[in-house]
Design an enzyme around this catalytic site. Structure first.
Site, PDB file in Angstrom:
ATOM      1  N   PHE A 402     -23.557  42.789  94.902  1.00  0.00           N
ATOM      2  CA  PHE A 402     -23.036  41.490  94.425  1.00  0.00           C
ATOM      3  C   PHE A 402     -24.140  40.655  93.782  1.00  0.00           C
ATOM      4  O   PHE A 402     -24.176  39.427  93.946  1.00  0.00           O
ATOM      5  CB  PHE A 402     -22.360  40.690  95.565  1.00  0.00           C
ATOM      6  CG  PHE A 402     -21.797  41.533  96.676  1.00  0.00           C
ATOM      7  CD1 PHE A 402     -20.929  42.573  96.387  1.00  0.00           C
ATOM      8  CD2 PHE A 402     -22.142  41.312  98.004  1.00  0.00           C
ATOM      9  CE1 PHE A 402     -20.420  43.378  97.394  1.00  0.00           C
ATOM     10  CE2 PHE A 402     -21.648  42.110  99.020  1.00  0.00           C
ATOM     11  CZ  PHE A 402     -20.783  43.145  98.714  1.00  0.00           C
ATOM     12  N   CYS A 403     -25.052  41.292  93.064  1.00  0.00           N
ATOM     13  CA  CYS A 403     -26.167  40.595  92.404  1.00  0.00           C
ATOM     14  C   CYS A 403     -27.007  39.838  93.418  1.00  0.00           C
ATOM     15  O   CYS A 403     -27.602  38.798  93.078  1.00  0.00           O
ATOM     16  CB  CYS A 403     -25.680  39.623  91.328  1.00  0.00           C
ATOM     17  SG  CYS A 403     -24.835  40.405  89.984  1.00  0.00           S
ATOM     18  N   ASN A 404     -27.035  40.273  94.649  1.00  0.00           N
ATOM     19  CA  ASN A 404     -27.783  39.568  95.691  1.00  0.00           C
ATOM     20  C   ASN A 404     -28.619  40.596  96.466  1.00  0.00           C
ATOM     21  O   ASN A 404     -28.344  40.895  97.635  1.00  0.00           O
ATOM     22  CB  ASN A 404     -26.788  38.851  96.621  1.00  0.00           C
ATOM     23  CG  ASN A 404     -27.474  37.780  97.459  1.00  0.00           C
ATOM     24  OD1 ASN A 404     -28.603  37.972  97.912  1.00  0.00           O
ATOM     25  ND2 ASN A 404     -26.809  36.669  97.660  1.00  0.00           N
TER      26      ASN A 404
END
Ligand SMILES: Cc1ncc(COP(=O)(O)O)c(C=O)c1O
Length: 474
Positions: A402-404
């Protein structure tokens, strides 16, 4: 003959849910709204569980936009002709409406339109006056668009430090924050960035950190992209310097518009690395000189999306008419029920089906749940298999990191030495595919499954997901 009286009366799952979360009944207006303004959800049989990825628009928002477009003539706002003025009036009205929505005074805050939250973050990153004595401090669970600011900091010689969050609940150790904040250099430019709500774990980091950081010489970037859709952010109560948001996350339409809500005092520190159409008062070719306009114009490159910006005001009015407290309560109840039930699902051998990364109660968290599914032997099931299975029953969820990546690395126990070994292999110098990455961290889980509820989620949506999950134990 009276034997049936002794049979336990089984409550329906919905009745049990309502008895656990009685406050849900105060949000029934949203069920009606779903019937009238979001009927396409049930008509198409979609179970939408990716509100942290993107919100959903109401029919009424689209009708209002269509009426505006069909009823007016709008020209490029960089002029003063009548159609240009019509666009400018709509843009300025949307700006004021954003300030009102976040209860921000126009004397203190400015709204700069960007193409999304990442655009707002890049504006800060490229313009913040990092130097050798400066510092960029950020929590591990930031979105990549916040992580990316470190590249601007590093190029200018500033120190970069990450504040860890602690698995499995993924909160930062509040008592250690002071030690990190104490690393600011007096008189230097120090920037502290954290998400008001993590888009990985849904943790709400304390808004009190803002003043603690200010007191120790930090400017504060509060990433509100995942927080703003279901929580009230009151900028008369808390005073972050930079607040990036994306409007499609709040109300679905329009996509392609975000904002940087910035304190005037902090904006004055920023140095734009270039100028563009619309950002200057005067620029000369022969004189090799340009003069930046005042904010917000100085930060808005080129022509704004003047046909879609008016839809931001419509979206904010829509949220206001529902009430952020109501949305928050709805999301809290559904999240609580999901957490409670997911934790109860077990394989035949008694092993729990899921590992949840983040708080397992509804205190100080949002409506996002990150997890991995585990097989009866305790091995994580590949998230890509979960996504493919969910796709087949029309459940929209999200998988991966999640782009994290920071939150993912800590949650999944991927160590920095494993990462260094992987990234320093000669064959990984220039490029690394996902499968190669997974292989070089010893086939460990490198991602997770994320579901998130929002404004028009209902009990049927969460029950559909629970039924899907229970099916994975068979
Ligand atoms: C917390 C957070 N910050 C920033 C972003 C970036 O938003 P965008 O992709 O709209 O630029 C996201 C998107 O998911 C997010 O969740």
């Amino acid at each position: 003959m009276f034997l049936w009286f002794n049979q336990p009366m089984t409550q329906s799952p919905y009745a049990t849910f309502l008895s656990h979360y009685p406050a849900y009944s105060s949000t029934f207006a949203l069920d009606e709204l779903r019937q009238t303004d979001y009927s396409r959800l049930d008509r198409t049989g979609q179970v939408y569980l990716d509100f942290t990825g993107g919100g959903l628009y109401a029919d009424s928002q689209i009708n209002a936009q269509q009426q505006m477009l069909l009823g007016g003539v709008f020209g490029n706002p960089h002029s003063s002709n009548p159609t240009s003025q019509a666009s400018t009036r709509r843009i300025e009205s949307a700006r004021e409406s954003i300030l009102r929505f976040f209860n921000a005074s126009s004397a203190e805050y400015v709204v700069i339109f960007t193409s999304n939250a990442s655009g707002a973050l890049k504006l800060v990153g490229e313009s913040y006056p990092f130097n050798e004595s400066g510092h960029y401090l950020l929590t591990f669970d930031n979105h990549n668009s916040v992580n990316g600011i470190r590249e601007f900091a590093l190029v200018k010689g500033a120190a970069v430090t990450y504040v860890p969050v602690l698995p499995p609940r993924m909160r930062a150790d509040d008592s250690r924050l002071e030690d990190f904040l104490a690393q600011s250099q007096p008189g230097a430019h120090n920037l502290f960035a954290y998400p008001a709500q993590s888009n990985f774990s849904a943790v709400h980091h304390p808004l009190e950190w803002i003043e603690r950081a200010h007191a120790l010489g930090w400017d504060v970037l509060l990433d509100a992209a995942a927080f703003a859709p279901t929580n009230k952010l009151d900028l008369s109560q808390v005073k972050p310097d930079f607040v990036p948001i994306s409007f499609y996350k709040m109300f679905g339409f329009p996509t392609g518009i975000g904002a940087l809500i910035a304190r005037r005092s902090a904006l004055a520190k920023l140095h734009r690395p270039w100028f563009a159409g619309g950002t200057i008062t005067v620029a000369s070719v022969q004189g090799e000189k340009h003069y930046l306009a005042d904010a917000p114009a100085a930060f808005e490159d080129g022509t704004l999306d003047y046909l879609n910006i008016p839809a931001v005001e419509t979206g904010l009015d829509h949220l206001r008419s529902i009430g952020m407290d109501l949305i928050h309560e709805r999301v809290r109840c559904l999240t609580g029920w999901l957490l409670e039930n997911m934790l109860e699902i077990k394989h035949a051998n008694g092993r729990p089906l899921v590992k949840i990364y983040g708080p397992v109660d509804t205190e100080l968290r949002g409506g996002t749940i990150a997890m991995n599914f585990v097989n009866p032997e305790g091995r994580v099931i590949d998230h890509r298999f979960i996504e493919e299975s969910a796709n087949r029953v029309n459940i929209s969820l999200r998988t991966g990191c999640f782009c994290n990546p920071g939150a993912g690395e800590l949650a999944l126990g991927i160590s920095s030495s494993e990462l260094t070994t992987c990234f320093t292999r000669p064959d990984h110098e220039q490029r690394l595919t996902y499968d190669e990455f997974r292989l070089c961290i010893d086939n460990k889980a490198s991602g997770a499954v994320r579901i998130s509820v929002g404004l028009v989620s209902n009990f049927a949506d969460v029950e559909a997901f629970l039924a899907f999950a229970r099916g994975l134990t068979e």
